[in-house]
Motif scaffolding. Sequence first.
Motif, PDB file in Angstrom:
ATOM      1  N   MET A 461       0.833  -1.207   0.000  1.00 16.71           N
ATOM      2  CA  MET A 461       0.000   0.000   0.000  1.00 16.71           C
ATOM      3  C   MET A 461       0.869   1.259   0.000  1.00 16.71           C
ATOM      4  O   MET A 461       1.929   1.302   0.613  1.00 16.71           O
ATOM      5  CB  MET A 461      -0.922   0.024   1.220  1.00 16.71           C
ATOM      6  N   ILE A 462       0.402   2.301  -0.710  1.00 16.69           N
ATOM      7  CA  ILE A 462       1.083   3.591  -0.754  1.00 16.69           C
ATOM      8  C   ILE A 462       0.088   4.679  -0.359  1.00 16.69           C
ATOM      9  O   ILE A 462      -1.032   4.729  -0.878  1.00 16.69           O
ATOM     10  CB  ILE A 462       1.622   3.878  -2.159  1.00 16.69           C
ATOM     11  N   TRP A 463       0.499   5.539   0.566  1.00 14.82           N
ATOM     12  CA  TRP A 463      -0.320   6.669   0.982  1.00 14.82           C
ATOM     13  C   TRP A 463       0.316   7.960   0.473  1.00 14.82           C
ATOM     14  O   TRP A 463       1.499   8.185   0.653  1.00 14.82           O
ATOM     15  CB  TRP A 463      -0.429   6.765   2.505  1.00 14.82           C
ATOM     16  N   TYR A 464      -0.481   8.807  -0.137  1.00 15.42           N
ATOM     17  CA  TYR A 464      -0.072  10.178  -0.431  1.00 15.42           C
ATOM     18  C   TYR A 464      -0.693  11.088   0.625  1.00 15.42           C
ATOM     19  O   TYR A 464      -1.906  11.063   0.842  1.00 15.42           O
ATOM     20  CB  TYR A 464      -0.554  10.610  -1.824  1.00 15.42           C
ATOM     21  N   ILE A 465       0.137  11.879   1.285  1.00 13.66           N
ATOM     22  CA  ILE A 465      -0.367  12.745   2.346  1.00 13.66           C
ATOM     23  C   ILE A 465       0.134  14.166   2.138  1.00 13.66           C
ATOM     24  O   ILE A 465       1.009  14.420   1.311  1.00 13.66           O
ATOM     25  CB  ILE A 465       0.078  12.235   3.740  1.00 13.66           C
ATOM     26  N   ASP A 466      -0.418  15.065   2.923  1.00 13.84           N
ATOM     27  CA  ASP A 466      -0.008  16.475   2.900  1.00 13.84           C
ATOM     28  C   ASP A 466       0.192  16.909   4.335  1.00 13.84           C
ATOM     29  O   ASP A 466      -0.778  17.180   5.054  1.00 13.84           O
ATOM     30  CB  ASP A 466      -1.074  17.327   2.210  1.00 13.84           C
ATOM     31  N   SER A 467       1.444  16.962   4.794  1.00 21.57           N
ATOM     32  CA  SER A 467       1.716  17.262   6.199  1.00 21.57           C
ATOM     33  C   SER A 467       1.480  18.721   6.545  1.00 21.57           C
ATOM     34  O   SER A 467       1.497  19.088   7.710  1.00 21.57           O
ATOM     35  CB  SER A 467       3.156  16.873   6.541  1.00 21.57           C
ATOM     36  N   THR A 468       1.242  19.565   5.564  1.00 20.44           N
ATOM     37  CA  THR A 468       0.978  20.984   5.855  1.00 20.44           C
ATOM     38  C   THR A 468      -0.493  21.218   6.158  1.00 20.44           C
ATOM     39  O   THR A 468      -0.872  22.294   6.599  1.00 20.44           O
ATOM     40  CB  THR A 468       1.389  21.852   4.657  1.00 20.44           C
ATOM     41  N   ASN A 469      -1.348  20.211   5.883  1.00 17.24           N
ATOM     42  CA  ASN A 469      -2.759  20.317   6.174  1.00 17.24           C
ATOM     43  C   ASN A 469      -3.011  20.123   7.654  1.00 17.24           C
ATOM     44  O   ASN A 469      -2.205  19.521   8.365  1.00 17.24           O
ATOM     45  CB  ASN A 469      -3.535  19.247   5.400  1.00 17.24           C
ATOM     46  N   ALA A 470      -4.136  20.614   8.098  1.00 15.42           N
ATOM     47  CA  ALA A 470      -4.493  20.395   9.494  1.00 15.42           C
ATOM     48  C   ALA A 470      -4.593  18.897   9.774  1.00 15.42           C
ATOM     49  O   ALA A 470      -4.121  18.402  10.799  1.00 15.42           O
ATOM     50  CB  ALA A 470      -5.812  21.103   9.807  1.00 15.42           C
ATOM     51  N   ASP A 471      -5.261  18.197   8.913  1.00 16.92           N
ATOM     52  CA  ASP A 471      -5.296  16.737   9.010  1.00 16.92           C
ATOM     53  C   ASP A 471      -4.389  16.210   7.903  1.00 16.92           C
ATOM     54  O   ASP A 471      -4.779  16.139   6.735  1.00 16.92           O
ATOM     55  CB  ASP A 471      -6.726  16.218   8.831  1.00 16.92           C
ATOM     56  N   HIS A 472      -3.147  15.878   8.270  1.00 11.92           N
ATOM     57  CA  HIS A 472      -2.154  15.625   7.231  1.00 11.92           C
ATOM     58  C   HIS A 472      -2.380  14.327   6.470  1.00 11.92           C
ATOM     59  O   HIS A 472      -1.640  14.006   5.550  1.00 11.92           O
ATOM     60  CB  HIS A 472      -0.741  15.642   7.835  1.00 11.92           C
ATOM     61  N   TRP A 473      -3.406  13.539   6.836  1.00  9.53           N
ATOM     62  CA  TRP A 473      -3.646  12.313   6.069  1.00  9.53           C
ATOM     63  C   TRP A 473      -4.422  12.605   4.794  1.00  9.53           C
ATOM     64  O   TRP A 473      -4.653  11.681   3.998  1.00  9.53           O
ATOM     65  CB  TRP A 473      -4.397  11.290   6.929  1.00  9.53           C
ATOM     66  N   TYR A 474      -4.798  13.826   4.572  1.00  6.20           N
ATOM     67  CA  TYR A 474      -5.487  14.179   3.341  1.00  6.20           C
ATOM     68  C   TYR A 474      -4.488  14.795   2.363  1.00  6.20           C
ATOM     69  O   TYR A 474      -3.635  15.591   2.753  1.00  6.20           O
ATOM     70  CB  TYR A 474      -6.649  15.142   3.604  1.00  6.20           C
TER      71      TYR A 474
END
Length: 544
Positions: A461-474
């Motif tokens: 599995m590969i997750w793309y995340i955005d750590s600058t977001n409040a909820d960084h799993w999005y």
Amino acid sequence: GIITDPDGNPLPGVTVSVTSVAIMGPQTYVSTETGAFRFPALPPGTYKLTAEMTGFKTFVRENLIVRVGMTVTVDFAMEVATVEEEVTVTAASPTVDVQSTKIAVVMDGALLKNLPLARDLYDIMTAAPGAISEGATYRRTYVIHGGTVRSNTTAFDGVNMNDPVVMYTITNINFDVMDEVESITAGLPASVGYTDGAYVNIVTKSGGNKFSGGAVAYFQNKSMAQQLWTDEQVTALGVAKPEVSKTWIDGSLTFGGPVMIDKLWFFTNARYIKQERITNFIGPYTDVLGYTHNPYNWTHQEQMGFFKLTGQLGSKIKLMGMFNYTGIYRPMYEEPGARTCFIATRVWDHETGYTGNAVLNYIFDQNTFVDLRFGLVRRWFPIPMQPGDPQDWPRVYDRGSLYGYVTTARFNETYLRKRWQTGAYFTRFQDNLLGGNHEFKGGVEYEDTYGDWDWWRKDNMIWYIDSTNADHWYYDGTAGRVYFYICGPESGSNRIIDRGGRIGAYIQDSATFAERLTVNIGIRFDRSWGWKPAVDKAQAGNPT
């Protein structure tokens, strides 16, 4: 060439011989009724030509340079003599092959030694006019005249060295064993085969009648380089510090000579390369999963070995056998960079390449000879994930920070490539046929090839995340992104095997008319076939 008398008439019966340190003893032929003489299948080198006949002055021509794939034409007139005399002609060696229609670049030993190249086969291949590197040096790929990276063929002493699956060069060879390199970029003859880009033939060195050897050593360390920008300036620019070469060592030894004078020669070489570098990785930093990543150093090591025997069995049979070895190790396969963590790399885990070639050359007469060639090459290339890599964790890619793969590498891989090939070839020169002089060539070839690719990972599995977001799993604030590698959890889960075979045959004619017009015509037939075993794996308890 053509030998004439002082009045320009053809002179038959002249004894012509050539000598060189490149051949085992002199070769001698007699001019034909048209005054023609020919020395076929000469290896590259510098030659001395001598022509003798009773009643004429002995003719001597020195420093005639023969290069790979080149026909050197020397016409001359012999002078009448009342006593035994010798005439030595001093003139520049012919540099143009007047019978060739191909477009080729030849790098001889002197050029290879003096050009500012990186002492690597890849640098030589991309030095030809029209060649453009793809930039992926680990694949050694380039394009020529707008072709593709799979359009080119590399050969060692005339034996194909392409990977049978991807058609890139399958192995490397040490710079110090190259005698000459010919790169044909256009006007390819039928003998070359399924090549629509460049055909690069590396002629390897042989021993000689005298023992000789040499050593080459290069050394560089960090103290020999200086960074002109201060650390404060680099920080202000917001870029990574330049990568620094901590240590670079390159040592090569060669030795060759006679086992039997004019009968059997040997040539051997060994090379070791070690490069230590300090990565320009930006760090240390802690990723979104809580792992701390630090800058790291890396070491690249290569070993090369080469051995060649050249034998002369009588005046007509010549044998050559060579073995070439390459080995590579580096703690990480991926190129270190500003955004590459050590744990997200894989190990270049002792790649090995083995090459064995054999060539038999039989000369019937000055107009006819045949070649038999055999070749076997094997490459084993494992790229496992780092030993400490948590392979049962998903691979997380942080798109919101400056850092790339922050958890694990892609997957484990192994490559196995094998090529076995053989061929029989003939060359026949026929003068004064249909108004011209002809060079007929023909051959038949067979090859059997094998490719094996295995790739696996416990958690694909590969997750793309955005750590600058409040909820960084999005990934973009509203939606996440997840995908999977189509690979099994263990070695052999979905191994992909390629099998192939090919038979080929060709015939061609290079016809020269009035020593002014040369026409190359040829026809070739190749039949290739390939097959794959199934690449799916039955589930436990549910066989298919």
